[in-house]
Design an enzyme around this catalytic site. Structure first.
Site, PDB file in Angstrom:
ATOM      1  N   HIS A   1      72.509  73.366 -31.154  1.00  0.00           N
ATOM      2  CA  HIS A   1      71.594  72.464 -31.838  1.00  0.00           C
ATOM      3  C   HIS A   1      72.240  71.132 -32.215  1.00  0.00           C
ATOM      4  CE1 HIS A   1      69.034  75.968 -31.720  1.00  0.00           C
ATOM      5  NE2 HIS A   1      68.082  75.066 -31.701  1.00  0.00           N
TER       6      HIS A   1
ATOM      7  N   CYS B   1      58.985  71.963 -24.198  1.00  0.00           N
ATOM      8  CA  CYS B   1      59.703  71.106 -25.152  1.00  0.00           C
ATOM      9  C   CYS B   1      61.204  71.388 -25.175  1.00  0.00           C
ATOM     10  CB  CYS B   1      59.113  71.238 -26.550  1.00  0.00           C
ATOM     11  SG  CYS B   1      59.243  72.910 -27.214  1.00  0.00           S
TER      12      CYS B   1
HETATM   13  C1  PEP Z   1      63.986  75.813 -27.042  1.00  0.00           C
HETATM   14  O1  PEP Z   1      64.480  76.912 -27.304  1.00  0.00           O
HETATM   15  O2  PEP Z   1      63.854  75.367 -25.893  1.00  0.00           O
HETATM   16  C2  PEP Z   1      63.529  74.928 -28.129  1.00  0.00           C
HETATM   17  C3  PEP Z   1      62.862  73.829 -27.882  1.00  0.00           C
HETATM   18  O3  PEP Z   1      63.866  75.282 -29.376  1.00  0.00           O
HETATM   19  P1  PEP Z   1      65.337  75.099 -29.979  1.00  0.00           P
HETATM   20  O4  PEP Z   1      66.149  74.330 -28.975  1.00  0.00           O
HETATM   21  O5  PEP Z   1      65.199  74.382 -31.269  1.00  0.00           O
HETATM   22  O6  PEP Z   1      65.809  76.511 -30.130  1.00  0.00           O
END
Ligand code: PEP
Ligand code: MG
Length: 757
Positions: free
Chosen positions: A361, A673
């Protein structure tokens, strides 16, 4: 064996440089195995020859002066095959050769193990003995284990050793290989932020003001003394006199005539307080730990504890008065959202994290901020990088330490090229998001930090496909209240209104742990994550949803997204709670419609439930970051397996196509996303599959728009058709690269890719 191994590994990891580490290795291994000889050959990067680097038992005058070709002798045999060799009579082996002057004549038995780090041969570790004997299975196991353990240490020490050498006039470039975390080039001054109160992680640094450092040290010492006296007083009646006397010992350790005095004199000689404390205490801890007597060995724990306490106060103090260099490259073992938030945005030019990978993240946030980042740079000699000039190559995942002027100039050119590309693409800002033949695909942004807002707005996005609400939670020291959240969410909704803003309910767990709500699990990505946490803590979920609904008043552009859905029951429970919140806020006088609610498809079970989810919800959004990690069984934060993590893996593409088909059969819109949505090379594939929106970080949007507007839907569909027959990532990438080349789009796919070394 484990105890001996532990001792050796610890001693070696504390060595000051590579030479010392190697001498320690040969000394300790020879002693532990009771052999006549122990030798290390290391591979020279430039010549690929195996250099005689350390020995006990052979001619030490040859150290550094003698080398073998990669294929020569028994050492070469071990190196080329990457296999262990155990011989009772070395001279009988076809590869045997006697090197005059090394002093090997007397030794008959030979055992060698390759030293391999991340598939790379670093060298060979050898033991020899005069007796003709085959080494036992246990001894083989010991040598293999020690060489595997030492590989990492040698790799790290190799880099650390080099890092001490380069100056700006040197031709040697020290380059550390990591994982590309966030694209772009950053040139600036390294600032290492140590994990709080870790003595071993404190960098050496010159004191700017010795008197002030000394004062800070004395003040921290006094605070620890006070703390100990309070604890001692509290426990007066609970402990025996003997145990209680330990507090007296503690106070003595801190005394000016002992460790306290040593630290003070190091500060007076020019070291900053934290560095002096760490150096003095680590030396004493090492000393205690080596003692045979268990009581004395235990004292190492007391000294460490005291040192950590003093360090905590020193760090508290210095956090409050930190001056960030104008161009800061932030370095940390594990970059956190709060560390990123601490540096003023206009001072932050790059980020290096020793742990984590492209889909951690921290990397995602860095991308959102448009700051180049290199992740998983595990071999970085971080404690020596403070105040050095660094170049961060976020395109290729490289860090360059103190590069010479000409290299700096070339990197500066790349920075200028990146800027020019952004300028060129900025004209697309107000253009519609559509293919050459007019097929419309809205491009949305992912947001998180409030500081991202201007950037996200400037990108010309058609909406917000993912607002990661947890980022605001990560930056605080307690859960934000409902009202605080309402204000935060209002800001987002207002900034984009009337365009839709998709707010994801709190997605913590995995690699996102709140400091004030720690989740400690052996297997966090398969544990208590996302909606699992908030359904177990409805009070957190309810406050968040109420805050979202209230923020939506008068705007009506809110969409709610549920993370980590793996079962239908989770959707049903969440919908019931959202309904309850809606009823409550309406009862409080708010007037608004029930917002659209969607789920993330990011675990394999959800892929198979797409139809059922599409039937119950208003929209779906694919989280390709997690979906990739779960489908491929590759931890998204683990740099060691980073080269196995592929959003363009045929298995992932197959799942994406299925999700689109199933969702559309229910007439349910589906967006994506995850980071794949921001990879311009994937754009034709995703639009051909039929994704209704692509949501990405703001920095990627112009390039994706460029690619989108340069291909036709028919052409994209033809490529998707071809892809369905491919089974390897390599073939997929090749096909997509060909398309990019045909359309003259390569420079938008991976700008700044040119290698500079
Ligand atoms: C994903 O897992 O692709 C997502 C958009 O959520 P995160 O990256 O915050 O886990
Ligand atoms: Mg996710």
């Amino acid at each position: 064996m484990i105890e001996t191994l532990r001792k050796i590994v610890q001693a070696v990891s504390e060595a000051d440089d590579l030479e010392q580490a190697l001498s320690l290795i040969v000394h300790e291994v020879r002693q532990a195995m009771a052999t006549d000889v122990c030798t290390v050959y290391l591979s020279d990067r430039a010549t690929t020859r195996l250099v005689f680097r350390a020995t006990e038992g052979l001619n030490r005058d040859k150290i550094g002066a003698f080398s073998l070709a990669r294929t020569e002798g028994l050492v070469g045999w071990v190196a080329t095959r990457g296999e262990m060799l155990n011989l009772e009579d070395a001279s009988a082996h076809p590869s045997f050769q006697l090197v005059p002057g090394l002093g090997e004549e007397r030794f008959n038995s030979f055992m060698g193990a390759p030293i391999i780090h991340q598939r790379d041969l670093l060298g060979v570790l050898i033991v020899q003995q005069a007796d003709s004997r085959r080494f036992s299975d246990d001894e083989e196991a010991f040598l293999i284990t020690i060489s595997a353990q030492l590989a990492g240490i040698i790799a790290h020490a190799e880099v650390s050793g080099l890092a001490a050498l380069p100056d700006t006039s040197s031709k040697t470039i020290t380059r550390i290989v990591g994982v590309a975390g966030s694209p772009g080039i950053g040139i600036g001054e390294g600032v290492f932020v140590s994990p709080t109160a870790d003595l071993a992680a404190v960098p050496s640094r010159k004191a700017v003001n010795r008197k002030a450092e000394l004062r800070a040290f004395r003040a921290a010492l006094a605070r620890v003394r006070d703390d100990i006296e309070i604890v001692s007083d509290n426990l007066k009646h609970e402990l025996s006199a003997e145990d209680h006397a330990l507090f007296g010992v503690y106070l003595n350790i801190l005394d000016d005539s002992t460790l306290g005095g040593e630290v003070a004199s190091l500060i007076k000689s020019g070291e900053w307080a934290q560095g002096a404390l760490s150096q003095v205490l680590l030396t004493h801890i090492k000393h205690f730990e080596r003692m045979e007597h268990s009581y004395l060995r235990e004292r190492a724990v007391d000294v460490r504890d005291l040192g950590t306490r003093v360090l905590t106060y020193l760090q508290d103090d210095s956090e409050n008065r930190r001056d960030w260099p104008e161009k800061t490259v932030l370095i940390a073992e594990e970059i956190t959202a709060s560390a990123l938030g601490e540096v003023p945005r206009d001072h932050l030019v790059g980020v290096v994290s020793l742990r984590g990978s492209a889909n951690s993240h921290a990397a995602i946030i860095a991308r959102g901020m448009g700051v180049p980042a290199v992740m998983g740079a595990a071999d970085l000699p971080y404690s020596r990088l403070d105040a050095r000039t660094l170049v961060i190559d976020g395109h290729n995942g490289r860090v360059y330490i103190n590069p010479p002027q000409e290299v700096l100039r070339r990197f500066q050119q790349l920075v200028d090229d990146d800027l020019a590309l952004s300028e060129e693409l900025s004209v697309l800002r107000n253009e519609p998001s559509q293919t050459l033949d007019g097929h419309n695909v809205p491009l949305w942004v992912n947001t998180g930090l409030t500081a991202d807002l201007p950037r996200a707005l400037e990108s010309g996005a058609d909406g917000v496909g993912l607002y990661r609400t947890e980022v605001a939670f990560l930056l605080r020291d307690k859960f934000p209240s409902e009202e605080e959240q309402r204000q935060l969410y209002r800001e987002q909704l207002e900034a984009f209104a009337p365009a839709p803003v998709t707010m994801r309910s709190l997605d913590i767990g995995g690699d996102k742990s709140l400091p004030y709500f720690p989740i400690s699990e052996d297997n966090p990505f398969l544990g208590w994550r996302g909606v699992r946490v908030t359904l177990d803590h409805p009070e957190i979920f309810l406050a968040q949803i109420r805050a979202m609904l209230k923020a939506n008043e008068g705007l009506g552009n809110l969409r709610i997204l549920l993370p980590m859905i793996s079962a239908i029951e989770e959707v049903e429970e969440s919908l019931a709670l959202i309904q309850r919140c809606h009823d409550e806020v309406v009862a409080e006088g708010y007037t608004q419609k029930f917002p659209p609610v969607g789920a993330m498809i990011e675990v394999p079970s959800a892929v198979w439930l797409t139809d059922a989810l599409a039937h119950r919800l208003d929209f779906l959004s694919v989280g390709s970051n997690d979906l990739t990690q779960y489908l491929l069984a590759v931890d998204r934060t683990n740099a060691r397996v980073a080269d196995m993590y592929h959003g363009l893996h045929p298995a992932v593409l197959g799942a994406l196509a299925k999700i689109c088909r199933d969702a559309h059969q229910r007439s349910c819109p589906v967006s994506i996303c995850g980071e794949l949505a921001g990879d311009p090379r994937a754009t034709p594939v995703l639009i051909a599959m039929g994704f209704d929106q692509l949501s990405m970080n703001a920095a990627s949007l112009p390039r994706v728009k460029k690619v989108l507007s340069s291909v036709t839907l028919g052409e994209a569909k033809a490529v998707l058709e071809q892809l369905s027959g491919l089974h390897s990532v390599k073939e997929v990438k090749l096909l997509l690269d060909e398309l990019m080349q045909r359309r003259g789009l390569e420079r938008y796919v991976r700008p700044g890719q040119e290698r500079t070394e």
